[in-house]
Design an enzyme around this catalytic site. Structure first.
Site, PDB file in Angstrom:
ATOM      1  N   CYS A 376       0.833  -1.205   0.000  1.00  9.51           N
ATOM      2  CA  CYS A 376       0.000   0.000   0.000  1.00  9.51           C
ATOM      3  C   CYS A 376       0.864   1.249   0.000  1.00  9.51           C
ATOM      4  CB  CYS A 376      -0.940  -0.012   1.195  1.00  9.51           C
ATOM      5  SG  CYS A 376      -0.111  -0.135   2.797  1.00  9.51           S
ATOM      6  N   HIS A1054      -1.782   1.223   7.369  1.00 10.62           N
ATOM      7  CA  HIS A1054      -2.226   1.136   5.984  1.00 10.62           C
ATOM      8  C   HIS A1054      -2.223   2.541   5.385  1.00 10.62           C
ATOM      9  CE1 HIS A1054      -4.194  -0.434   2.439  1.00 10.62           C
ATOM     10  NE2 HIS A1054      -5.191   0.433   2.580  1.00 10.62           N
TER      11      HIS A1054
END
Length: 1131
Positions: A376, A1054
């Protein structure tokens, strides 16, 4: 003593002295302790054989004597011989063992013993040579044989030292071996004795109880609350009946069902008499239907066993090969159809230009990137860089093919630029669905850094910095970098030094990355003694801003009261630089206690209570505390009627005003090696303090009353239970005795008696609750609980019950950085810039080598922004090192979205500036002005400030004299993006080339003219002026076009990107493969997670930064676009 036989006792003889059951137990325990190695270590010998009772020197000497000379560790045979000698040996055998202990250096029994050997050994064991030794040693130089030593021991019957008394006291050894009637039982037998269940059934219910605790919404909760009870029974019973059932189990009315209440309730409901079952009319049938199905532990299970019925819907979801779950369905597949319908209804004239039409162009660039396993960080960085429109315009028009630098030794041979250009072409094409950036990741691993390909968590800012540097080196227009010497400032004007450093930077670095993303920082170091300043300038592409840290520290304190009431939890917020004295003062105000009545303690693993040394030093700073939860006790007031001398003693030694009492219980061991380890001491609960003054005589009964008063709230009384059908109190003998515990004298660690010597192996001498004067032996006593009282009456959950003071709620709300309503916890981006440019003191490890002082001097340092790039990237440093560990700060940062003016944070210029002119040559026409600063020369022409103010200086290449409306008049058709590449057409063309002969193929390729990117003409004679702001416009505004947010903790977060599309001006959320439109107002919710901010100069014209490649040779061929990202490619 191992090896089969010794001069004292053989192994065969020793083994015969044990009962078969005892020998088997020792053998099994030895095998478990040694994990099958057959070697007992010295540490285990001290702990598991003698329970740490023996002095260190005696334990070491005994271990050496009993271990075979051929082995380094004790074997089972050695242990059997050792235990047989101590507990079953004759008097002569034990005396021989004593001789070996005193004269271990003598290897045979006919050896000699000196006075010095005896004196040294006794002193190391904490003993003194007795007077009786004078009868055997007429003088200290006399040598004593074993025979003479044995005769001396026999004449005195061994009662001369603690060591000889230990081995020669037959009565004490017999007491250790004799197993008295043991009242200690485990909880299963105790609960079985007061219920209608057996021991085995109670054990089975324990597994069921802790399984039912998993129904709680709170993880790791070990009790059944009303909420958990409702989650269990809601599918079966109406909600209105559940509180009644819960109250039937919760007999002490504390809001939870512990294991004892659960067992007693099940017993009464299922097997109790009719009067008992009236409380549980239905639960006895329901509990039989409860079962647990563990799908992961069962290899085979059928549908009927799993509880599946016929004609029900089942959703099956399979994991990926990397054990990740499938991502959400991508809904952008229908977008091309909608775009095609809208484009067909548009006017035909829209297809005449080189773009693909407004409708289709507005939908470009909205493709997600698949997560390849913790990538990510890569996806977010690439998406933001992809929507940096000038750079994307550069790659889509194929300018990079003419500027690939394969000769750069610190570059990646053009692979990073080519792979990035290939990915950009896919992202802005008509490809459906998310893309997998395999090629870019593989190129990063092969030609760059492999640390970004290990499927671990990485920093998106680090990858973005690496990617910008890699693109710059692959596209660097300087193929032969000259040597550049950095000169000192030498008190020259900062403008001249800045021009020099920037010119040196451009002499080695010229690329589209430099034109768009590189700025300039000024670094000043000032000597504190002579105030000499050293100035230098350094380029940057990402500006890392410190997050202003809140130096205040939030601390919660649990205060234990002397009156036995519930402890109180206080919340205090203090600056980290204040001392402990401020903390004590504030706690004293909140608790209405004097500072002398507050003491801070630490609880060791064995529930041992010790004063906190840091808290006793009033000058200790708060930031030096590594813990944020403190334990404090209310200390008893010292009697002021005592003598002044005693007051002075008590003030210097606070332990004289109280006695520490710790909870413990004895648990029988099924497997043990010696009688001293038959029982295991288990500490639990919160220690308490008992007021004690040596000047005032107190009785044993007074001590019992004080202890019982403080523990009364932790006991299950008859009044707590309305119904007594479970016979709990009938099975507790301690109720009739008056106290459910026994108080014993112990030492500080709580494992040995403070009255008896070590050779008695006493766990603590008890004292009865009578009117005898209390015998103070140490500052610690033990609250030893009876087994039945502990399992049936002790309420451990009440010990965790505390009264929350109002200060906790107030300070917790201030400490919550994510609370956007607290203005005190929110900072602005401008505040981060202010912190970035302020002076900071260098510590002693970074001394400044001052030329004036000619030695290392303390100095101050300051950073300033000198040149702002057209595309400005801010990095908010949320990951910070605090107390030698990395933490993430979630403090909200408010950032402007439109019309941000960072130019006011530029470094201050001098009043007299050098005006420079830049005259480009023909070769540098249509290149960025920042790429040609090597031609800067000084001019004697004076330019008025009014003419400078009238210049169009929104971007460096537009700092020119004259009107520039010609940019709108020429090449207007090339302002947008080129048409998207057709992947299928590329494959077809590639296939056609395979069937032609090589000669014809070369002729075709040579005959075709090279497709050059559009050229944006500019005036041949232009002047680049550096006015008062040196490189940048005073009023240049910046707009936010992208940001990266980090969610989660530092090691498992994230990254998500929020990006504004250039064509339709709509904000989108790029979450790996997902791309969803969002409103601009959603950005206000990203203040606590914003990590990277991307700004672009307002009214920037990207065409001004495109290089002129007309007539130049294409240096590299682009990688073909494949229809499937999973195809392999040879590099």
């Amino acid at each position: 003593m191992g090896g089969g036989s010794t001069k004292i006792i053989s192994y065969d003889d020793a083994a015969k002295r044990f009962f078969p059951a005892d020998f088997e137990r020792i053998e099994t325990t030895f095998r478990d302790l040694t994990s099958g190695t057959g070697e007992l270590s010295y540490t285990s010998f001290k702990r598991d054989v003698f329970a740490h009772f023996l002095p260190e020197k005696l334990a070491a000497r005994l271990y050496q004597v009993c271990t075979s000379s051929s082995r380094s560790c004790m074997s089972l045979k050695d242990l059997i011989c050792c235990l047989a000698l101590i507990y079953y040996g004759t008097s002569k055998e034990r005396m021989q063992l004593l001789y070996l202990l005193f004269a271990h250096s003598i290897s045979n029994s006919n050896g000699i013993l000196r006075w010095q050997d005896v004196e040294d050994f006794l002193s190391q064991c904490g003993d003194h040579p007795p007077e009786e030794l004078d009868t055997i040693f007429q003088n200290h130089d006399e040598i004593v044989t074993q025979e003479k030593f044995l005769l001396w021991l026999e004449s005195h019957q061994g009662h001369t030292t603690t060591i000889t008394d230990w081995l020669m006291d037959d009565q004490r050894l017999h007491e250790l071996l004799a197993s008295p009637v043991d009242r200690i039982s485990d909880q299963y037998s105790i609960l079985a004795g007061v219920t209608h269940l057996s021991d085995i059934e109670v054990k089975d219910l324990e597994k069921t109880y802790y399984y039912l605790c998993t129904y709680s919404n709170i993880s790791r909760q070990q009790q059944i609350t009303l909420e958990t009870f409702s989650n269990i029974l809601t599918p079966v019973l109406p909600p209105i009946l559940i509180p009644g059932f819960f109250d039937a189990f919760d007999e002490n009315r504390d809001g939870c069902i512990d294991f004892k209440e659960f067992v007693c309730g099940i017993s009464a409901a299922c097997r109790g008499q009719r009067l008992e079952r009236y409380k549980y009319p239905i639960f006895g049938e329901i509990i039989n239907d409860l079962r647990q199905i563990d799908f992961e532990s069962l290899d085979e299970i059928d549908c009927q066993s799993a509880g599946f019925e016929q004609n029900i819907d089942i959703l099956l979801e399979t994991r990926n090969n990397d054990l990740t779950w499938p991502e959400e369905l991508y809904t952008l597949a229908t977008r091309p159809k909608a775009i095609g319908l809208q484009s067909s209804s548009s006017s035909p004239s829209s297809n005449n230009n080189n773009s693909i039409g407004n409708v289709e162009e507005e939908g470009r660039g909205l493709i997600g990137l698949s997560n390849l396993g913790n990538t990510c960080f890569l996806n977010a960085a690439v998406q933001c860089l992809s929507h940096s429109f000038p750079l994307t315009f550069y790659f889509l028009h194929k300018y990079h093919l003419f500027e690939i630098n394969k000769d750069n030794p610190i570059g990646m041979q053009g692979n990073i630029a080519l792979r990035y250009g290939q990915l950009i072409a896919k992202l802005w094409s008509n490809v459906r669905g998310p893309l997998a950036p395999f090629e870019l990741r593989d190129s990063v691993a092969k030609f760059g850094s492999s640390r970004f390909t290990d499927f671990q968590q990485h920093d998106s800012q680090e990858f973005l910095s690496f990617l910008l540097d890699g693109l710059h080196e692959d596209l660097n227009r300087v193929h032969n970098k000259p040597y550049v010497e950095l000169k000192d400032s030498d008190n020259r004007p900062d403008e001249d030094v800045a021009y020099e450093h920037w010119d040196n930077h451009l002499a080695r670095n010229r690329s589209i990355i430099v034109d768009l993303f590189h700025g300039l920082l000024r670094s000043q170091v000032k000597c504190r003694v002579c105030e000499l300043k050293s100035v230098r300038f350094d380029p940057f592409n990402i500006l890392s801003l410190p997050l202003p840290m809140d130096t205040s520290i939030y601390i919660e304190i649990k205060l234990i009261h002397l009156n036995g009431s519930r402890p109180t939890r206080y919340g205090i917020r203090l600056d980290g630089d204040v001392t402990i004295n401020h903390l004590k003062t504030q706690l004293s105000t909140l608790s209405s206690l004097s500072i002398e009545q507050i003491g801070f303690f630490d609880i060791a693993s064995s529930s041992c209570l010790r004063r906190n040394p840091l808290m006793d030093n009033d000058y200790t700073k708060i930031k030096q505390l590594n813990i944020r939860e403190l334990l404090a006790y209310e200390l008893p007031l010292i009697d002021k009627s005592s003598k002044i001398s005693n007051d002075k003693i008590l003030s210097t030694n606070p332990s004289l005003s109280y006695i520490k009492a710790m909870h413990r219980r004895l648990e029988p061991q099924e497997r043990y090696l010696s009688p001293m380890t038959r029982h295991k001491i288990i500490f639990f609960g919160q220690p308490i303090l008992i007021p004690y003054n040596s000047e005032n005589k107190i009785t044993n009964k007074y001590i019992y009353k004080i202890v019982f008063k403080q523990l009364e709230r932790l006991l299950r009384n008859n009044n707590d239970s309305i119904n007594t059908y479970n016979h709990v109190f009938n099975g507790d003998d301690s109720v009739q005795e008056g106290y459910p515990f026994i108080l014993k004298h112990i030492n500080e660690d709580g494992k040995k008696c403070s009255v008896c010597s070590w050779n008695r192996f006493c766990l603590g001498c008890s004292f009865e609750p009578n009117n005898k004067e209390f015998n103070y032996t140490s500052d610690t006593i033990a609250i030893e609980w009876e087994a039945s009282a502990y399992y049936l009456r002790y309420l451990s959950n009440r010990e965790q019950d505390v009264e929350i003071h109002s200060s906790v709620k107030l300070t917790r709300s201030l400490n919550n950085d994510s609370n956007a309503d607290e203005l005190s916890s929110i900072v602005r981006l401008e505040d981060c810039l202010e912190s970035f440019i302020k002076w900071e003191n260098l510590d002693h490890k970074e001394m400044f080598n001052c030329k004036t002082c000619r030695k290392l001097q303390p100095a101050d340092k300051k950073l300033d922004i000198w040149k702002l790039p057209p595309c400005l990237i801010f990095h908010i440093k949320r990951f910070q090192l605090s107390n030698n560990r990395w933490i993430k700060s979630s403090r909200p940062v408010r950032f402007p979205i439109k019309s941000f003016h960072p130019s006011k944070y530029l470094g201050q210029r001098s009043s007299t500036n050098s005006l420079l002119q830049f005259h480009p040559t023909d070769d540098t026409i249509c290149t960025s002005s920042s790429s040609s600063l090597s031609s800067i020369t000084t001019t004697s022409d004076v330019i008025s400030s009014s003419s400078i103010d009238n210049m169009l200086i929104l971007s460096p290449s537009r700092l020119v004299n004259g009107n520039h409306n010609y940019l709108k008049q020429t090449n207007e058709q090339h302002k947008g993006l080129p048409p998207p590449e057709k992947i299928n057409d590329t494959i077809k063309k590639k296939k056609k080339k395979r069937f032609g002969r090589r000669r014809k193929k070369l002729e075709v390729e040579n005959s075709q003219s090279t497709l050059y990117p559009p050229r944006f003409s500019q005036m041949a004679n232009r002047t680049l002026s550096f006015g008062d702001n040196s490189f940048d416009a005073d009023n240049a505004a910046y707009n936010l076009y992208a940001l990266i947010c980090h969610y989660g903790v530092i090691g498992g977060g994230h990254y998500v990107a929020f990006i504004k599309n250039y064509t339709n001006q709509q904000w989108y959320c790029f979450n790996d493969s997902s791309c969803k439109p969002v409103s601009e107002s959603i950005l206000e919710q990203c203040s606590s997670s914003a990590y990277l901010l991307f700004y672009e100069r307002e009214s920037i014209d990207h065409r001004c930064y495109m290089p002129n490649v007309e007539g130049k040779k294409q240096l590299a061929n682009e990688f073909p676009l494949t229809g499937d990202d999973r195809w392999c490619s040879l590099m």
